[in-house]
Design a protein around this motif. Structure first.
Motif, PDB file in Angstrom:
ATOM      1  N   GLU A 121     -21.318  -4.138  16.538  1.00 33.70           N
ATOM      2  CA  GLU A 121     -20.094  -4.720  17.082  1.00 33.70           C
ATOM      3  C   GLU A 121     -18.872  -4.377  16.248  1.00 33.70           C
ATOM      4  O   GLU A 121     -17.738  -4.610  16.673  1.00 33.70           O
ATOM      5  N   GLN A 122     -19.078  -3.809  15.061  1.00 32.81           N
ATOM      6  CA  GLN A 122     -17.962  -3.409  14.208  1.00 32.81           C
ATOM      7  C   GLN A 122     -17.838  -1.894  14.071  1.00 32.81           C
ATOM      8  O   GLN A 122     -17.041  -1.402  13.275  1.00 32.81           O
ATOM      9  N   CYS A 123     -18.619  -1.147  14.858  1.00 27.26           N
ATOM     10  CA  CYS A 123     -18.587   0.316  14.797  1.00 27.26           C
ATOM     11  C   CYS A 123     -18.007   0.897  16.081  1.00 27.26           C
ATOM     12  O   CYS A 123     -18.305   0.417  17.182  1.00 27.26           O
ATOM     13  N   LYS A 153     -12.346   3.056  21.399  1.00 29.09           N
ATOM     14  CA  LYS A 153     -11.965   1.651  21.524  1.00 29.09           C
ATOM     15  C   LYS A 153     -13.119   0.774  22.004  1.00 29.09           C
ATOM     16  O   LYS A 153     -12.987  -0.449  22.067  1.00 29.09           O
ATOM     17  N   MET A 154     -14.242   1.406  22.325  1.00 27.88           N
ATOM     18  CA  MET A 154     -15.449   0.679  22.700  1.00 27.88           C
ATOM     19  C   MET A 154     -16.321   0.482  21.468  1.00 27.88           C
ATOM     20  O   MET A 154     -16.377   1.345  20.592  1.00 27.88           O
ATOM     21  N   THR A 155     -17.011  -0.653  21.362  1.00 25.23           N
ATOM     22  CA  THR A 155     -17.929  -0.835  20.239  1.00 25.23           C
ATOM     23  C   THR A 155     -19.239  -0.104  20.515  1.00 25.23           C
ATOM     24  O   THR A 155     -19.609   0.153  21.669  1.00 25.23           O
ATOM     25  N   ALA A 156     -19.950   0.219  19.455  1.00 27.77           N
ATOM     26  CA  ALA A 156     -21.251   0.864  19.606  1.00 27.77           C
ATOM     27  C   ALA A 156     -22.217  -0.049  20.362  1.00 27.77           C
ATOM     28  O   ALA A 156     -23.000   0.417  21.195  1.00 27.77           O
ATOM     29  N   LYS A 157     -22.145  -1.341  20.117  1.00 21.47           N
ATOM     30  CA  LYS A 157     -23.030  -2.285  20.807  1.00 21.47           C
ATOM     31  C   LYS A 157     -22.775  -2.254  22.313  1.00 21.47           C
ATOM     32  O   LYS A 157     -23.719  -2.273  23.118  1.00 21.47           O
ATOM     33  N   GLU A 158     -21.501  -2.185  22.703  1.00 20.15           N
ATOM     34  CA  GLU A 158     -21.169  -2.094  24.127  1.00 20.15           C
ATOM     35  C   GLU A 158     -21.692  -0.801  24.724  1.00 20.15           C
ATOM     36  O   GLU A 158     -22.148  -0.774  25.877  1.00 20.15           O
ATOM     37  N   PHE A 181     -32.915  -8.229   7.338  1.00 21.75           N
ATOM     38  CA  PHE A 181     -32.898  -9.242   6.286  1.00 21.75           C
ATOM     39  C   PHE A 181     -31.658 -10.123   6.403  1.00 21.75           C
ATOM     40  O   PHE A 181     -31.661 -11.265   5.957  1.00 21.75           O
ATOM     41  N   ASP A 182     -30.597  -9.568   6.934  1.00 20.27           N
ATOM     42  CA  ASP A 182     -29.448 -10.350   7.379  1.00 20.27           C
ATOM     43  C   ASP A 182     -28.753  -9.531   8.456  1.00 20.27           C
ATOM     44  O   ASP A 182     -29.054  -8.351   8.664  1.00 20.27           O
ATOM     45  N   GLU A 183     -27.832 -10.133   9.175  1.00 23.11           N
ATOM     46  CA  GLU A 183     -27.265  -9.512  10.364  1.00 23.11           C
ATOM     47  C   GLU A 183     -26.295  -8.370  10.060  1.00 23.11           C
ATOM     48  O   GLU A 183     -26.157  -7.449  10.844  1.00 23.11           O
ATOM     49  N   MET A 184     -25.607  -8.442   8.958  1.00 27.69           N
ATOM     50  CA  MET A 184     -24.469  -7.571   8.745  1.00 27.69           C
ATOM     51  C   MET A 184     -24.684  -6.447   7.737  1.00 27.69           C
ATOM     52  O   MET A 184     -23.869  -5.531   7.659  1.00 27.69           O
ATOM     53  N   THR A 185     -25.749  -6.487   6.961  1.00 27.62           N
ATOM     54  CA  THR A 185     -25.901  -5.571   5.835  1.00 27.62           C
ATOM     55  C   THR A 185     -27.092  -4.645   6.019  1.00 27.62           C
ATOM     56  O   THR A 185     -28.206  -5.101   6.302  1.00 27.62           O
ATOM     57  N   GLY A 186     -26.866  -3.355   5.833  1.00 26.20           N
ATOM     58  CA  GLY A 186     -27.960  -2.406   5.761  1.00 26.20           C
ATOM     59  C   GLY A 186     -28.224  -2.057   4.304  1.00 26.20           C
ATOM     60  O   GLY A 186     -27.313  -2.078   3.474  1.00 26.20           O
ATOM     61  N   ARG A 224     -14.318   1.710  12.516  1.00 27.96           N
ATOM     62  CA  ARG A 224     -14.246   0.543  13.397  1.00 27.96           C
ATOM     63  C   ARG A 224     -13.619   0.945  14.729  1.00 27.96           C
ATOM     64  O   ARG A 224     -12.901   1.952  14.832  1.00 27.96           O
ATOM     65  N   PRO A 225     -13.857   0.163  15.797  1.00 26.23           N
ATOM     66  CA  PRO A 225     -13.258   0.493  17.094  1.00 26.23           C
ATOM     67  C   PRO A 225     -11.737   0.545  17.007  1.00 26.23           C
ATOM     68  O   PRO A 225     -11.099  -0.315  16.402  1.00 26.23           O
ATOM     69  N   GLY A 226     -11.156   1.578  17.596  1.00 26.34           N
ATOM     70  CA  GLY A 226      -9.713   1.726  17.630  1.00 26.34           C
ATOM     71  C   GLY A 226      -9.098   2.399  16.419  1.00 26.34           C
ATOM     72  O   GLY A 226      -7.879   2.552  16.354  1.00 26.34           O
ATOM     73  N   SER A 227      -9.905   2.841  15.471  1.00 26.35           N
ATOM     74  CA  SER A 227      -9.353   3.402  14.233  1.00 26.35           C
ATOM     75  C   SER A 227      -8.938   4.863  14.372  1.00 26.35           C
ATOM     76  O   SER A 227      -8.102   5.343  13.605  1.00 26.35           O
TER      77      SER A 227
END
Length: 536
Positions: free
Chosen positions: A232-234, A198-203, A377-382, A457-460
């Motif tokens: 923040e979405q992992c 339930k914690m994000t990877a960023k946290e 190159f952008d924040e959300m895409t690898g 994603r967190p909580g999945s």
């Protein structure tokens, strides 16, 4: 075997299959040659066990291949797509060009896959071990060697010392050391997953004191191309599983080879031929519509062909080897499965868009590394790009460069038209590696796969399914199911390997009525990963 492994296997003791009381499964799988049709039954008059496998990706093909070799077993592999392979299925364009969704690396620990491909199928479809780089708008920022060629250091020192960071200061890299505590203590148990999921990877990285720069330039790029989403979405649990694989694995485990062509051509086509030579049946362009349950067992399944023909197939066991979006699609049709809470809860899960772009340039371009991961190159895409002239046999002698670029979490790119995407990729390549400047794209192929890969994603985790289900003869196999003693994690989810169906297969074999001691021992070996069938 640990107590958790024994508990896991003992949970299957109530599973029994009708009409197989006198059936004995052979433990000889890799050394037998196919006969005409399926294996001869041990005694006349005993019908074979009928097993349906839904989904013909890595897990489904692996399960069907192994089960098709068992005596008294009739396997039917079913997939809704027109060809086998799941996400990695390749096909030809109208111009006759081979394309696939993503270039798929095979890391050194993929023992089961190498065993299957090299020893069982007798193939040699891979490149040599390759070096790689990471690139950002600054250009090349990281170089990775072939770790097996370097002097061996204790884990994780080899990965830390031999990876060449060209722009990240040592003080930032050292700020990541406290994170090793969490990675070392990570035991991949159910308790650990529930604690961190339930914690994000960023946290997680912030909690352990990682600098903003080491997070942005080292860890988030790994998340973007490993778990396919920004930190923040992992899930922190998913990130720890991935870090365990990358950081604490043996030094040489980070080395990678690549198929010298599409996986569909180089591996899947021969594998399907082998399954069919054992008597297995493969049905593509066929959708599972529903299941018929009696006494808490699936007795038959209902399928629909591409032409709309509905058919009923009697089964003794059913294995699902589909992704999240695939199972959710099945639930939209199957009221029977949707009535079960464990299946219904998977609608809380989500998947991530992916895109593959192949560019054909007007000249030969000097490219420093054959494989490259990109961030910033952008924040959300690898994204990654590959020199197909060096990787695929088809382009080895070509006088013009062919590049494959794969994008993960590509939501914002999906609405663009193909020409705009090709130009965007060309622009990014010119920034990542200056030798692309001035080169003209003569042709391109764009492949979009909405909701193509699992989103951790967190909580999945609470909604992931177990390999066994409330239906006695239904099992789950694939990259997002909870597998004891190792729960769903990077090690299980990203390895294009046959291991993730081993526990399902072991349960099936272990619980057949009147199994011999030899069969039971074989099942235990499969469950623990100790069987010679699953080792090199």
């Amino acid at each position: 075997m640990t107590a958790s492994q024994r508990a896991f296997v003992s949970s299957f003791t109530n599973v029994s299959l009708n009409n197989v009381a006198n059936t004995k499964f052979s433990n000889k799988t890799t050394n037998r040659k196919p006969e005409q049709g399926r294996w001869r039954m041990e005694s006349d008059g005993v019908r074979p066990n009928r097993i349906a496998v839904i989904g013909a990706g890595w897990a489904g093909l692996g399960a069907a291949h192994h089960l098709a070799q068992q005596e008294n077993t009739e396997v039917t592999l079913i997939d809704a797509a027109p060809s086998v392979g799941g996400l990695v299925a390749g096909w030809k364009t109208k111009k006759g060009q081979d394309v696939e969704v993503g270039i798929h690396g095979m890391w050194r620990p993929y023992f089961n896959l190498f065993h299957l491909v090299k020893r069982e199928l007798g193939l040699d479809p891979f490149t040599d071990w390759t070096r790689s780089s990471q690139r950002s708008p600054k250009g090349k920022v990281v170089e990775s060697p072939i770790f097996n060629d370097m002097p061996r250091l204790p884990s994780p020192m080899g990965t830390f010392v031999y990876t060449k960071f060209l722009d990240l200061p040592l003080v930032d890299r050292l700020s990541a050391l406290p994170l090793l505590e969490a990675v070392i203590l990570w035991d991949n148990s159910d308790e650990a997953w529930r604690k961190f999921d339930k914690m994000t990877a960023k946290e997680l990285f912030k909690q352990y004191g990682c600098s903003e720069r080491v997070y942005k330039e080292a860890f988030e790029p790994m998340l973007l191309v490993g778990l396919f989403a920004p930190g923040e979405q992992c899930s922190a649990a998913g990130a720890l599983g991935m870090l365990y694989f990358f950081i604490l694995a043996h030094q040489a485990d980070f080395d990678v080879v690549w198929p010298r062509g599409t996986v569909g051509t180089k591996i899947f086509a021969p594998l399907v031929d082998r399954i069919m030579s054992y008597g297995g049946k493969v049905r593509t362009a066929t959708r599972l519509q529903d299941v018929v349950i009696e006494d808490n067992k699936v007795k038959s399944i209902v399928t629909t062909s591409g032409t709309g023909l509905e058919e009923s197939l009697d089964v003794d066991a059913l294995i699902f080897s589909v992704g999240i979006s695939g199972l959710q699609g099945i639930l939209r049709n199957s009221k029977t499965l949707a009535s079960r809470e464990e299946f219904r809860n998977t609608n809380n899960l989500s998947s991530i868009d992916v895109m593959a772009v192949r560019l054909y340039f007007d000249r030969k371009i000097r490219i420093e590394f054959d494989s490259n991961a990109c961030f910033g190159f952008d924040e959300m895409t690898g994204w990654t790009y590959f020199n197909l002239n060096a990787i695929h046999d088809e382009f080895n002698d070509a006088d013009k460069t062919v590049i494959e670029a794969d994008f993960y979490h590509s939501n914002q790119l999906m609405p663009m038209d193909d020409g705009e995407i090709a130009e965007e990729v060309r622009r990014r390549l010119c920034i990542a590696e200056s030798t692309f400047k001035g080169a003209v794209v003569e042709d391109y192929v764009v492949v979009r796969v909405p909701r193509g890969v699992t989103h951790f994603r967190p909580g999945s985790y609470q909604d992931f399914m177990d390999t066994t289900t409330s239906i006695e003869n239904v099992f789950m196999s694939g990259d997002w199911y909870v597998q004891a003693p190792t729960c769903c994690c990077y090690r299980a989810t990203r390895i294009a390997d046959t291991y993730h169906f081993a526990s399902c297969l072991a349960a099936f074999l272990f619980n057949l009525m009147r199994c011999t001691k030899q069969d039971k021992d074989f099942a235990w070996q499969l469950q623990s990963g100790e069987s010679p069938c699953y080792r090199v």
